[in-house]
Design a protein around this motif. Structure first.
Motif, PDB file in Angstrom:
ATOM      1  N   ALA A 723       0.770  -1.161   0.082  1.00  0.00           N
ATOM      2  CA  ALA A 723       0.201   0.080   0.014  1.00  0.00           C
ATOM      3  C   ALA A 723       0.872   1.195  -0.218  1.00  0.00           C
ATOM      4  CB  ALA A 723      -0.981  -0.065   1.448  1.00  0.00           C
ATOM      5  N   ALA A 724       1.838   1.164   0.635  1.00  0.00           N
ATOM      6  CA  ALA A 724       2.912   2.344   0.745  1.00  0.00           C
ATOM      7  C   ALA A 724       3.442   2.375  -0.566  1.00  0.00           C
ATOM      8  CB  ALA A 724       4.006   2.233   1.911  1.00  0.00           C
ATOM      9  N   VAL A 725       4.000   1.673  -1.203  1.00  0.00           N
ATOM     10  CA  VAL A 725       4.648   1.486  -2.443  1.00  0.00           C
ATOM     11  C   VAL A 725       3.227   2.227  -3.599  1.00  0.00           C
ATOM     12  CG1 VAL A 725       6.099   0.560  -4.190  1.00  0.00           C
ATOM     13  CG2 VAL A 725       6.142   0.023  -1.823  1.00  0.00           C
ATOM     14  N   ILE A 726       2.308   1.771  -3.495  1.00  0.00           N
ATOM     15  CA  ILE A 726       1.311   2.269  -4.418  1.00  0.00           C
ATOM     16  C   ILE A 726       1.130   3.515  -4.124  1.00  0.00           C
ATOM     17  CG2 ILE A 726      -1.245   2.100  -5.050  1.00  0.00           C
ATOM     18  CD1 ILE A 726      -0.772  -1.136  -4.713  1.00  0.00           C
ATOM     19  N   VAL A 727       0.929   4.140  -2.815  1.00  0.00           N
ATOM     20  CA  VAL A 727       0.752   5.536  -2.841  1.00  0.00           C
ATOM     21  C   VAL A 727       1.741   6.450  -3.424  1.00  0.00           C
ATOM     22  CG1 VAL A 727       0.519   7.353  -0.765  1.00  0.00           C
ATOM     23  CG2 VAL A 727      -0.606   5.037  -0.621  1.00  0.00           C
ATOM     24  N   ALA A 728       3.061   5.796  -3.136  1.00  0.00           N
ATOM     25  CA  ALA A 728       4.167   6.616  -3.437  1.00  0.00           C
ATOM     26  C   ALA A 728       4.254   6.668  -4.938  1.00  0.00           C
ATOM     27  CB  ALA A 728       5.465   5.864  -3.095  1.00  0.00           C
ATOM     28  N   GLY A 729       3.941   5.576  -5.718  1.00  0.00           N
ATOM     29  CA  GLY A 729       3.891   5.447  -7.279  1.00  0.00           C
ATOM     30  C   GLY A 729       2.808   6.402  -7.645  1.00  0.00           C
ATOM     31  N   ILE A 730       1.657   6.634  -7.144  1.00  0.00           N
ATOM     32  CA  ILE A 730       0.510   7.360  -7.646  1.00  0.00           C
ATOM     33  C   ILE A 730       0.825   8.741  -7.633  1.00  0.00           C
ATOM     34  CG2 ILE A 730      -1.848   8.210  -7.139  1.00  0.00           C
ATOM     35  CD1 ILE A 730      -2.422   5.252  -6.112  1.00  0.00           C
ATOM     36  N   PHE A 731       1.434   9.177  -6.440  1.00  0.00           N
ATOM     37  CA  PHE A 731       1.864  10.531  -6.277  1.00  0.00           C
ATOM     38  C   PHE A 731       3.339  10.950  -7.137  1.00  0.00           C
ATOM     39  CE2 PHE A 731      -0.935  10.687  -2.290  1.00  0.00           C
ATOM     40  CZ  PHE A 731      -1.213  11.859  -2.507  1.00  0.00           C
ATOM     41  N   MET A 732       4.169  10.148  -7.262  1.00  0.00           N
ATOM     42  CA  MET A 732       5.267   9.995  -8.028  1.00  0.00           C
ATOM     43  C   MET A 732       4.858  10.422  -9.643  1.00  0.00           C
ATOM     44  SD  MET A 732       8.080  10.577  -6.567  1.00  0.00           S
ATOM     45  CE  MET A 732       9.653   9.754  -7.380  1.00  0.00           C
ATOM     46  N   PHE A 733       3.773   9.443  -9.927  1.00  0.00           N
ATOM     47  CA  PHE A 733       3.169   9.464 -11.401  1.00  0.00           C
ATOM     48  C   PHE A 733       2.599  10.914 -11.604  1.00  0.00           C
ATOM     49  CE2 PHE A 733       0.143   8.755 -14.467  1.00  0.00           C
ATOM     50  CZ  PHE A 733       0.569   8.295 -15.410  1.00  0.00           C
ATOM     51  N   THR A 734       1.744  11.288 -10.624  1.00  0.00           N
ATOM     52  CA  THR A 734       1.182  12.420 -10.742  1.00  0.00           C
ATOM     53  C   THR A 734       2.175  13.533 -10.977  1.00  0.00           C
ATOM     54  OG1 THR A 734      -0.738  11.583  -9.240  1.00  0.00           O
ATOM     55  CG2 THR A 734      -0.514  14.233  -9.603  1.00  0.00           C
ATOM     56  N   ALA A 735       3.336  13.533 -10.089  1.00  0.00           N
ATOM     57  CA  ALA A 735       4.310  14.611 -10.337  1.00  0.00           C
ATOM     58  C   ALA A 735       4.850  14.602 -11.779  1.00  0.00           C
ATOM     59  CB  ALA A 735       5.457  14.343  -9.255  1.00  0.00           C
ATOM     60  N   HIS A 736       5.125  13.605 -12.214  1.00  0.00           N
ATOM     61  CA  HIS A 736       5.588  13.498 -13.602  1.00  0.00           C
ATOM     62  C   HIS A 736       4.497  13.898 -15.019  1.00  0.00           C
ATOM     63  CE1 HIS A 736       8.690  12.141 -11.261  1.00  0.00           C
ATOM     64  NE2 HIS A 736       9.561  12.857 -12.065  1.00  0.00           N
ATOM     65  N   LEU A 737       3.325  14.214 -14.455  1.00  0.00           N
ATOM     66  CA  LEU A 737       2.212  14.529 -15.684  1.00  0.00           C
ATOM     67  C   LEU A 737       2.691  15.748 -16.376  1.00  0.00           C
ATOM     68  CD1 LEU A 737      -1.285  14.196 -13.658  1.00  0.00           C
ATOM     69  CD2 LEU A 737      -0.104  12.480 -15.710  1.00  0.00           C
ATOM     70  N   THR A 738       2.366  16.094 -17.573  1.00  0.00           N
ATOM     71  CA  THR A 738       2.792  17.207 -18.279  1.00  0.00           C
ATOM     72  C   THR A 738       2.330  18.597 -17.697  1.00  0.00           C
ATOM     73  OG1 THR A 738       0.868  16.741 -19.769  1.00  0.00           O
ATOM     74  CG2 THR A 738       2.862  15.867 -20.499  1.00  0.00           C
ATOM     75  N   THR A 739       1.243  18.578 -16.986  1.00  0.00           N
ATOM     76  CA  THR A 739       0.865  19.528 -16.641  1.00  0.00           C
ATOM     77  C   THR A 739       1.563  20.255 -15.077  1.00  0.00           C
ATOM     78  OG1 THR A 739      -0.906  18.384 -15.177  1.00  0.00           O
ATOM     79  CG2 THR A 739      -1.506  19.404 -17.277  1.00  0.00           C
ATOM     80  N   ILE A 740       2.465  19.468 -14.851  1.00  0.00           N
ATOM     81  CA  ILE A 740       3.206  19.955 -13.573  1.00  0.00           C
ATOM     82  C   ILE A 740       4.714  20.124 -13.929  1.00  0.00           C
ATOM     83  CG2 ILE A 740       3.875  19.068 -11.278  1.00  0.00           C
ATOM     84  CD1 ILE A 740       1.301  17.617 -10.909  1.00  0.00           C
ATOM     85  N   ASP A 741       5.150  21.415 -13.558  1.00  0.00           N
ATOM     86  CA  ASP A 741       6.343  21.657 -13.843  1.00  0.00           C
ATOM     87  C   ASP A 741       7.540  21.354 -12.938  1.00  0.00           C
ATOM     88  OD1 ASP A 741       8.613  23.006 -15.136  1.00  0.00           O
ATOM     89  OD2 ASP A 741       7.962  25.064 -15.060  1.00  0.00           O
ATOM     90  N   PRO A 742       8.517  20.338 -13.225  1.00  0.00           N
ATOM     91  CA  PRO A 742       9.465  20.262 -12.436  1.00  0.00           C
ATOM     92  C   PRO A 742      10.615  21.001 -12.251  1.00  0.00           C
ATOM     93  CG  PRO A 742       9.900  18.933 -14.471  1.00  0.00           C
ATOM     94  CD  PRO A 742       8.600  19.776 -14.748  1.00  0.00           C
ATOM     95  N   GLN A 743      10.510  22.360 -12.970  1.00  0.00           N
ATOM     96  CA  GLN A 743      11.787  23.247 -12.916  1.00  0.00           C
ATOM     97  C   GLN A 743      11.981  23.779 -11.349  1.00  0.00           C
ATOM     98  OE1 GLN A 743      12.678  27.639 -14.864  1.00  0.00           O
ATOM     99  NE2 GLN A 743      10.963  26.308 -15.735  1.00  0.00           N
ATOM    100  N   ILE A 744      13.504  23.789 -11.189  1.00  0.00           N
ATOM    101  CA  ILE A 744      13.884  24.220 -10.077  1.00  0.00           C
ATOM    102  C   ILE A 744      13.661  25.890 -10.094  1.00  0.00           C
ATOM    103  CG2 ILE A 744      15.806  24.850  -8.361  1.00  0.00           C
ATOM    104  CD1 ILE A 744      16.696  21.891  -9.260  1.00  0.00           C
ATOM    105  N   THR A 745      12.978  26.327  -8.992  1.00  0.00           N
ATOM    106  CA  THR A 745      12.962  27.892  -9.176  1.00  0.00           C
ATOM    107  C   THR A 745      13.117  28.662  -8.037  1.00  0.00           C
ATOM    108  OG1 THR A 745      10.554  27.687  -8.120  1.00  0.00           O
ATOM    109  CG2 THR A 745      10.855  27.721 -10.675  1.00  0.00           C
ATOM    110  N   ASN A 746      13.309  30.056  -8.096  1.00  0.00           N
ATOM    111  CA  ASN A 746      13.815  30.750  -7.036  1.00  0.00           C
ATOM    112  C   ASN A 746      12.451  30.548  -5.872  1.00  0.00           C
ATOM    113  OD1 ASN A 746      16.440  31.457  -7.417  1.00  0.00           O
ATOM    114  ND2 ASN A 746      15.674  33.069  -8.912  1.00  0.00           N
ATOM    115  N   LEU A 747      12.806  31.045  -4.544  1.00  0.00           N
ATOM    116  CA  LEU A 747      11.469  31.340  -3.602  1.00  0.00           C
ATOM    117  C   LEU A 747      10.921  32.736  -3.549  1.00  0.00           C
ATOM    118  CD1 LEU A 747      13.036  29.441  -0.508  1.00  0.00           C
ATOM    119  CD2 LEU A 747      11.005  28.646  -2.225  1.00  0.00           C
ATOM    120  N   VAL A 748       9.845  32.922  -3.558  1.00  0.00           N
ATOM    121  CA  VAL A 748       9.359  34.216  -3.168  1.00  0.00           C
ATOM    122  C   VAL A 748       9.613  34.806  -1.632  1.00  0.00           C
ATOM    123  CG1 VAL A 748       7.350  33.820  -4.871  1.00  0.00           C
ATOM    124  CG2 VAL A 748       7.148  33.329  -2.481  1.00  0.00           C
TER     125      VAL A 748
END
Length: 937
Positions: A723-748
């Motif tokens: 269950a722990a791995v499935i939760v991790a896989g779901i959230f990691m997969f969501t993170a790599h959807l095209t609508t989410i930008d993985p770019q490292i940015t500066n902080l406000v």
């Protein structure tokens, strides 16, 4: 009397009160989104009914503390009592404290502020004197207008309720006369992100009635309106009123620093002098996360004037601060102590599950630690084009083999992002190629080689198929085969005309919620074509600092540098740029390498002030090459489903002893967790801040916390591990959807605080535990469906339910501590620890409902594994709303939503339907003998 005490001491009452508080706050966030903040405050947050529920909840909690003599268990007593203390502190703040805003221009001295709360102010002037009357009034929207649209005359339920609550009829007595003020309407006009209110009233004096419209709202000075009734002049104003301070503040200087080459603020501060009549004056520097304390007043850096010559400070006079802080301290102490208390529910559950006493130690480890697109297997599949131009293929093959050294040197050139972050060109190249094709390499070449080719030979690369499209309708419109996934830049143009001009314009003006896959694909393709064009022209590569001119350390793209620089510097840069491009185009790689060396030398000499070290550049390039997170995502998904299948085989076949199998999976998962931890730490090292400051990073962190829970707490349960791995896989997969930008940015500026690390890390880690609880609840329901004639499943269900409860206890501990620490951060940053922002409100809703779930066992009819499994699964929706719903569908300080919300994906409806079908199927087998009846204390 006995009936009253039975109600006060009842856990059923507790559950009803909690549900009322949670549902009320949840509904209020949607009211706020549609009708404005004031409407939500008037109808819910500040309404007598909600405050009455809060008071009744405080009384009920105190009664239950007394009934169960909780002082015999110090940990439980402390954290339950802390809620009472917090609510008392909140009441003091609500009814005695006040807030305001002070605006000061450079060189000016000011001792006046405007209140945050709105007032209807009435001034009456006659020859024989003046009279003043004020009414503290905040209104809900009885009429809503969006943009320039006129109201259709139909009232919604919210508007109808608002009209009744807003209604007033005042008589102002003066000199034997009476001025009648009668409420008619309060219109809220919403346009873009702004909101404006207009109060309409009737004034009646001497038998004469006049209708007056007063613009104004909370936190904003109103516009005065004057009405003449002959011998009497009435002046009215609705909005914030002016308050005088017992001292003055002079703004000596306002300072704003920006990120290099960017308009984005890095920090801003006010250099002030506090002037006291009876005390010595002193100088002070106010900036974000550093407040000015003067008497009972606190001043916080809030905003500034557009010309950067004035400052706006938030002012807070809050006598409830220290009682609230005491409550926060007791809460944190009690919740952590509870994890160590051998008499606590948590400790008993861990003994039941694992028969070991190490769980509390690991829980402490969690608290301590917290404070401190899948890639294609065959990279050659991208080379899908067919061409009769043999010379192009020859060029690509030759380019692939001979540019490896030059591309590596090219990758180490430093570029400046539009947000001012300095990074190696390698990072930008990876971002560009990933945006265009969804890949990090193509045609056997890495991103550095491909971008080098696009920059030097655009006439060739514009014909290379490397831009990803999806929808068949778009492919048909462009005249390409349905089976193709990639197109060339040149295929979208014919005779110099853009083939999608009309469609792109139509798609861009369509509301996001009304866009179909065709419109979305057109918008994405249009963006990719613009990126390609900017690469061909070099406009994305800000790599040249200007010598002798600071200009906020701005770096320029090649063509901009040629146009902007002057004299010898301009000629040198032009020679450098043209020489490099020509040498690459002519395939003179030795000369290209020398030009790259000269560019790097120029950067390190002229831009030395902001130039990253070679170690920093090498680390970031290594991080890009490792590309660890997509690989971990694939591993989590595959391993999770394998573990789940094996776990269910074991569950349904009790003769199988899974100890060795579980240990093997544990070792594999521990290795993945170590790699995940390494990746998070590496990203932290590169960015310079904790890796949970944006959507992508927080999803990685939630995944990490879920695996942490499995590896550390539940390593002996194969079902819990899967269950722990499935939760991790779901959230990691969501993170790599095209609508989410993985770019490292500066902080406000406001995020540059150690409170960010503490608050976000603890709070976000809880999401992993709640996700684990939801998956375990779902697994239990699956087993309920099949438990008939399989008595061995009953013990497994009890076991999983206990693990589920442990996960929720830890999750609730983390989210509660994290949320209230966030309140401390907010209070130290901008002067209020709670403002009913949608994000913090939904975190509060999640806390309330998870408290409810963990207290269901005190009601006999609800103390069953089935009820707990259903509740833990459905309550996870509050976490999804806190994270995704608020970010993308509700407007607020923590939100990414602007304008119209994006449509809810269809798969969300399918999953929701699947969950309720599962619950319905499990319901018939819900009665489980010998349900967990452990100590209720």
């Amino acid at each position: 009397m006995k009936k009253l005490t039975d109600v006060l001491f009842s856990f059923k009452t507790t559950l009803i009160l909690l549900a009322t508080l949670g549902l009320g706050a949840a509904i209020a966030t949607f009211i706020e989104n549609d009708y404005g903040t004031s409407t939500a405050r008037v109808l819910v947050y500040n309404n007598i009914w909600y405050e009455a529920v809060l008071i009744f909840t405080t009384i009920n909690m105190a009664a239950i503390i007394y009934k169960y003599k909780m002082w015999r268990s110090p940990a439980r007593f402390i954290f339950h009592t802390s809620f009472v203390v917090i609510l008392i502190g909140a009441g003091v703040t609500r009814y005695i404290g006040y807030e305001g805003i002070i605006h000061i221009r450079e060189g000016a001295t000011e001792n006046r502020m405007i209140s945050l709360e709105p007032y209807l102010q009435v001034k009456i002037k006659q020859e024989n004197g003046s009279f003043y009357k004020e009414y503290p009034l905040e209104f809900a929207a009885s009429t809503l207008r969006k943009g320039m649209e006129a109201s259709d005359g139909k009232m919604s339920i919210v508007e109808a309720i608002s009209q009744k609550l807003n209604s007033f009829n005042y008589d102002v007595k003066f000199n034997d006369k009476s001025l009648n003020i009668k409420y008619l309407d309060y219109i809220v006009s919403k346009q873009g992100g702004s909101e404006m209110g207009i109060l309409t009233i009737d004034l009646t004096l001497n038998g004469e009635t006049k209708t007056v419209r007063l613009p104004g709202k909370r936190g904003q000075k109103g516009i005065s309106k004057i009405e003449d009734f002959g011998d009497t002049v009435v002046s009215l104003e609705y909005g914030s009123k002016v308050l005088e301070l017992p001292f003055s503040i002079k703004l000596k200087d306002f300072q704003l620093d920006r990120y290099p080459g960017s308009m984005a603020p890095s920090s801003y501060a006010s250099e002030v002098t506090v002037i006291n009549e009876d005390k010595e004056s002193f100088d002070y520097r106010i900036f974000m996360n550093r407040t000015l304390h003067q008497g009972n007043f606190l001043f916080f850096q809030s905003s500034y004037d557009q010309d950067e010559k004035g400052t706006i400070l938030s002012v807070n006079n809050d006598p409830g601060k220290w009682p609230t802080y005491l409550g926060y301290f007791l809460l944190t102490l009690g919740l952590i102590w509870n994890l160590f208390d051998k008499k606590s529910r948590f400790w008993k559950l861990t003994k039941y599950v694992s028969k070991i006493n190490a769980a509390a130690f690991v829980a402490a480890l969690l608290i301590g630690f917290s404070s401190t697109s899948l890639q294609a297997a065959d990279e050659n599949r991208g080379l899908e084009f067919k061409t009769t131009q043999n010379d192009m293929q020859v060029y690509l093959d030759n380019f692939k083999e001979k540019t490896k050294v030059t591309a590596e040197k090219f990758s180490k050139i430093v570029v400046q992002s539009t947000g001012g972050r300095m990074k190696p060109l390698n990072t930008l190249n990876y971002e560009i190629l990933s945006k265009l094709s969804g890949k990090t390499s193509m045609f056997g070449m890495n991103a550095d080689q491909i971008i080098l080719g696009m920059l030097s030979r655009p006439e060739v690369w514009r014909n290379v198929r490397m831009i990803k499209i999806k929808t068949p309708r778009l492919k048909k419109l462009l005249g390409v085969e349905k089976t193709r996934k990639l197109i060339a830049f040149s295929e979208v143009f014919k005779d110099g005309k853009y083939l999608l001009q009309k469609e792109a314009q139509a798609a861009s003006i369509t509301k996001p919620i009304e866009r179909g896959t065709f419109e979305k694909d057109i918008i994405k393709l249009d963006e990719k074509l613009n990126i390609s064009y900017m690469v061909f022209n070099g406009n994305l590569f800000r790599m040249f600092p200007q010598q002798g001119i600071n200009d906020n350390n701005r770096w320029y793209a090649p063509l901009d540098a040629i146009k902007t620089f002057q004299g010898a510097n301009q000629k040198a840069i032009e020679s450098l740029i043209r020489g490099f491009i020509n040498s690459v185009a002519n395939e003179d790689w030795d000369l290209s390498n020398r030009f790259i060396d000269m560019i790097v030398k120029y950067q390190s000499t002229v831009g030395a002030d902001i130039m990253p070290s070679q170690t920093q550049l090498n680390n970031e390039i290594m991080f890009n090459k490792i590309n660890i997170f997509p690989k971990i995502t694939l591993a989590y998904v595959i391993l999770g489903f394998i573990m789940l299948i094996v776990a269910f085989i074991v569950v349904f076949n009790p003769n199988i002893k899974p100890r060795k199998t579980t240990f093997v999976f544990f070792i594999l998962l521990a290795a993945l967790f170590s790699a995940h931890t390494f990746g998070m730490g590496f990203r932290w090292l590169i960015s310079g801040h904790a890796p949970w400051s944006n959507t992508y990073e927080s999803l990685l962190y939630i995944s990490w916390s879920a695996v942490f829970a499995g590896v550390i707490f539940f390593r002996k349960s194969l079902l819990a591990l899967s269950a722990a791995v499935i939760v991790a896989g779901i959230f990691m997969f969501t993170a790599h959807l095209t609508t989410i930008d993985p770019q490292i940015t500066n902080l406000v500026p406001v995020l540059k605080s150690y409170w960010l690390t503490i608050h976000v890390s603890i709070l976000t880690a809880s999401y992993g535990f709640f996700g684990l609880g939801a998956i375990l609840g779902f697994m239990s329901l699956i087993m309920f469906i099949f438990r008939k004639n399989r008595p061995h499943l009953d013990e497994t269900i009890k076991h999983i339910t206990s693990i589920n409860e442990i996960a929720l206890i830890i999750g609730l501990t983390a989210i509660t501590i994290g949320n209230f620490l966030g309140g401390v951060w907010a209070n130290e940053s901008w002067g209020r620890y709670w403002g009913w922002d949608p994000k913090e409100t939904w975190a509060y809703v999640a806390i309330v409902f998870y408290i409810l779930v963990l207290h269901l066992r005190f009601v006999k009819a609800l103390n069953t594994p089935f009820v707990f499994s259903v509740a833990s699964l459905l309550t996870f929706s509050t976490i999804l709303m806190t994270y995704f719903g608020v970010n993308f569908y509700l407007s607020g300080m923590h939100s990414y939503a602007t304008g119209d919300p994006v449509p809810i994906p269809m798969w969300v409806y399918y999953i929701t339907a699947g969950v309720f079908v599962t619950i319905a199927l499990a319901y018939k087998n819900r009665d489980l003998k010998d349900a967990i009846q452990q100590n209720k204390k």
